[in-house]
Scaffold this motif. Structure first.
Motif, PDB file in Angstrom:
ATOM      1  N   UNK A   1       0.730  -1.064   0.159  1.00  0.00           N
ATOM      2  CA  UNK A   1       0.020   0.026   0.092  1.00  0.00           C
ATOM      3  C   UNK A   1       0.818   1.287  -0.145  1.00  0.00           C
ATOM      4  N   UNK A   2       1.657   1.342   0.802  1.00  0.00           N
ATOM      5  CA  UNK A   2       2.749   2.505   0.931  1.00  0.00           C
ATOM      6  C   UNK A   2       3.586   2.656  -0.309  1.00  0.00           C
ATOM      7  N   UNK A   3       4.012   1.479  -0.866  1.00  0.00           N
ATOM      8  CA  UNK A   3       4.839   1.559  -1.857  1.00  0.00           C
ATOM      9  C   UNK A   3       4.035   2.179  -3.198  1.00  0.00           C
ATOM     10  N   UNK A   4       2.745   1.750  -3.411  1.00  0.00           N
ATOM     11  CA  UNK A   4       2.109   1.999  -4.495  1.00  0.00           C
ATOM     12  C   UNK A   4       1.873   3.709  -4.522  1.00  0.00           C
ATOM     13  N   UNK A   5       1.409   4.177  -3.225  1.00  0.00           N
ATOM     14  CA  UNK A   5       1.004   5.559  -2.935  1.00  0.00           C
ATOM     15  C   UNK A   5       2.500   6.425  -3.190  1.00  0.00           C
ATOM     16  N   UNK A   6       3.562   5.910  -2.459  1.00  0.00           N
ATOM     17  CA  UNK A   6       4.765   6.767  -2.708  1.00  0.00           C
ATOM     18  C   UNK A   6       5.234   6.666  -4.085  1.00  0.00           C
ATOM     19  N   UNK A   7       5.058   5.603  -4.994  1.00  0.00           N
ATOM     20  CA  UNK A   7       5.512   5.790  -6.305  1.00  0.00           C
ATOM     21  C   UNK A   7       4.386   6.400  -7.076  1.00  0.00           C
ATOM     22  N   UNK A   8       3.340   6.737  -6.742  1.00  0.00           N
ATOM     23  CA  UNK A   8       2.253   7.735  -7.513  1.00  0.00           C
ATOM     24  C   UNK A   8       2.835   9.047  -7.011  1.00  0.00           C
ATOM     25  N   UNK A   9       3.117   9.233  -5.705  1.00  0.00           N
ATOM     26  CA  UNK A   9       3.596  10.702  -5.577  1.00  0.00           C
ATOM     27  C   UNK A   9       4.912  11.251  -5.999  1.00  0.00           C
ATOM     28  N   UNK A  10       5.823  10.180  -6.285  1.00  0.00           N
ATOM     29  CA  UNK A  10       7.069  10.461  -6.701  1.00  0.00           C
ATOM     30  C   UNK A  10       7.068  10.817  -8.134  1.00  0.00           C
ATOM     31  N   UNK A  11       6.200   9.961  -8.866  1.00  0.00           N
ATOM     32  CA  UNK A  11       5.895  10.216 -10.478  1.00  0.00           C
ATOM     33  C   UNK A  11       5.244  11.420 -10.668  1.00  0.00           C
ATOM     34  N   UNK A  12       4.386  11.624  -9.927  1.00  0.00           N
ATOM     35  CA  UNK A  12       3.214  12.882  -9.943  1.00  0.00           C
ATOM     36  C   UNK A  12       4.252  14.280  -9.715  1.00  0.00           C
ATOM     37  N   UNK A  13       5.150  14.077  -8.962  1.00  0.00           N
ATOM     38  CA  UNK A  13       5.881  15.283  -8.486  1.00  0.00           C
ATOM     39  C   UNK A  13       7.348  15.392  -9.297  1.00  0.00           C
ATOM     40  N   UNK A  14       7.430  14.971 -10.513  1.00  0.00           N
ATOM     41  CA  UNK A  14       8.446  15.000 -11.146  1.00  0.00           C
ATOM     42  C   UNK A  14       9.650  14.332 -10.768  1.00  0.00           C
ATOM     43  N   UNK A  15       9.422  12.987 -10.099  1.00  0.00           N
ATOM     44  CA  UNK A  15      10.721  12.035  -9.854  1.00  0.00           C
ATOM     45  C   UNK A  15      11.336  13.028  -8.783  1.00  0.00           C
ATOM     46  N   UNK A  16      10.672  13.699  -7.689  1.00  0.00           N
ATOM     47  CA  UNK A  16      11.388  14.194  -6.661  1.00  0.00           C
ATOM     48  C   UNK A  16      10.686  13.682  -5.479  1.00  0.00           C
ATOM     49  N   UNK A  17      11.397  13.389  -4.344  1.00  0.00           N
ATOM     50  CA  UNK A  17      11.014  12.918  -3.436  1.00  0.00           C
ATOM     51  C   UNK A  17      11.132  14.072  -1.987  1.00  0.00           C
ATOM     52  N   UNK A  18       9.749  14.397  -1.062  1.00  0.00           N
ATOM     53  CA  UNK A  18      10.092  15.094  -0.192  1.00  0.00           C
ATOM     54  C   UNK A  18       9.504  14.303   1.226  1.00  0.00           C
ATOM     55  N   UNK A  19      10.512  14.353   2.175  1.00  0.00           N
ATOM     56  CA  UNK A  19      10.268  13.608   3.313  1.00  0.00           C
ATOM     57  C   UNK A  19       8.658  13.923   3.908  1.00  0.00           C
ATOM     58  N   UNK A  20       8.067  15.096   3.912  1.00  0.00           N
ATOM     59  CA  UNK A  20       7.063  15.390   4.405  1.00  0.00           C
ATOM     60  C   UNK A  20       5.981  14.520   3.770  1.00  0.00           C
ATOM     61  N   UNK A  21       6.275  13.861   2.423  1.00  0.00           N
ATOM     62  CA  UNK A  21       5.339  13.088   1.724  1.00  0.00           C
ATOM     63  C   UNK A  21       5.381  11.678   2.617  1.00  0.00           C
ATOM     64  N   UNK A  22       6.519  11.521   2.940  1.00  0.00           N
ATOM     65  CA  UNK A  22       6.465  10.236   3.677  1.00  0.00           C
ATOM     66  C   UNK A  22       5.700  10.309   4.982  1.00  0.00           C
ATOM     67  N   UNK A  23       6.060  11.306   5.537  1.00  0.00           N
ATOM     68  CA  UNK A  23       5.316  11.318   7.092  1.00  0.00           C
ATOM     69  C   UNK A  23       3.732  11.656   6.906  1.00  0.00           C
ATOM     70  N   UNK A  24       3.493  12.458   5.967  1.00  0.00           N
ATOM     71  CA  UNK A  24       1.962  12.436   5.645  1.00  0.00           C
ATOM     72  C   UNK A  24       1.287  11.387   5.212  1.00  0.00           C
ATOM     73  N   UNK A  25       1.876  10.561   4.349  1.00  0.00           N
ATOM     74  CA  UNK A  25       1.686   8.992   3.911  1.00  0.00           C
ATOM     75  C   UNK A  25       1.571   8.125   5.218  1.00  0.00           C
ATOM     76  N   UNK A  26       2.633   8.090   5.944  1.00  0.00           N
ATOM     77  CA  UNK A  26       2.717   7.165   7.171  1.00  0.00           C
ATOM     78  C   UNK A  26       1.415   7.596   8.278  1.00  0.00           C
ATOM     79  N   UNK A  27       1.399   8.854   8.474  1.00  0.00           N
ATOM     80  CA  UNK A  27       0.143   9.185   9.450  1.00  0.00           C
ATOM     81  C   UNK A  27      -1.074   8.753   8.755  1.00  0.00           C
ATOM     82  N   UNK A  28      -1.480   8.965   7.509  1.00  0.00           N
ATOM     83  CA  UNK A  28      -2.847   8.623   6.853  1.00  0.00           C
ATOM     84  C   UNK A  28      -3.027   7.429   6.892  1.00  0.00           C
ATOM     85  N   UNK A  29      -1.849   6.483   6.601  1.00  0.00           N
ATOM     86  CA  UNK A  29      -2.050   4.873   6.560  1.00  0.00           C
ATOM     87  C   UNK A  29      -2.183   4.501   7.962  1.00  0.00           C
TER      88      UNK A  29
END
Length: 132
Positions: free
Chosen positions: A56-84
């Motif tokens: 579940x986390x990897x699918x959503x992280x991959x979506x966010x990563x591609x959606x945001x131009x192959x950039x990763x921000x730690x806040x996405x991981x934190x927001x996703x972690x709290x959401x999940x």
């Protein structure tokens, strides 16, 4: 104009897959336990929860990563972690309230959180391979 359209449509199948998987596991969590295979190894249930949330986390992280131009921000991981985490807690509460054959289990929430942490760590370690 075409590159912009291609960019807008590039992540839609992945978004669809992430949403479909999220709905599918939500459905699975409410199937009566008597309809599930009988497992005598109790830790297997927790391993399944870890695997489900890892995916579940990897699918959503991959979506966010591609959606945001192959950039990763730690806040996405934190927001996703709290959401999940919130999603997992809500599922457990609803299992306890709405189903007869299932009950809320704090250890399921812990397993979900472990799977989520492992998933985020895994994604962060391999994310650059998706740029090619």
């Amino acid at each position: 104009m075409m590159p912009h359209i291609k960019h807008l449509l590039a992540d839609k199948p992945l978004l669809f897959i992430a949403i479909l998987y999220s709905c599918f596991i939500s459905f699975l969590f409410f199937i009566p336990s008597q309809d599930l295979p009988n497992v005598h190894f109790s830790a297997l249930d927790k391993i399944v929860h870890i695997l489900i949330y890892f995916i579940l986390v990897n699918l959503w992280m991959l979506y966010l990563y591609i959606r945001n131009g192959f950039q990763f921000k730690n806040k996405w991981g934190l927001i996703l972690l709290l959401s999940v985490l919130l999603y997992g807690i809500i599922i457990e509460i609803l299992q306890g309230l709405l189903t007869i054959s299932r009950s809320a289990d704090i250890f399921d929430v812990v397993a979900n959180l472990i799977g989520s942490f492992i998933g985020i760590y895994f994604f962060k370690s391999i994310k650059n391979k998706f740029k090619a």
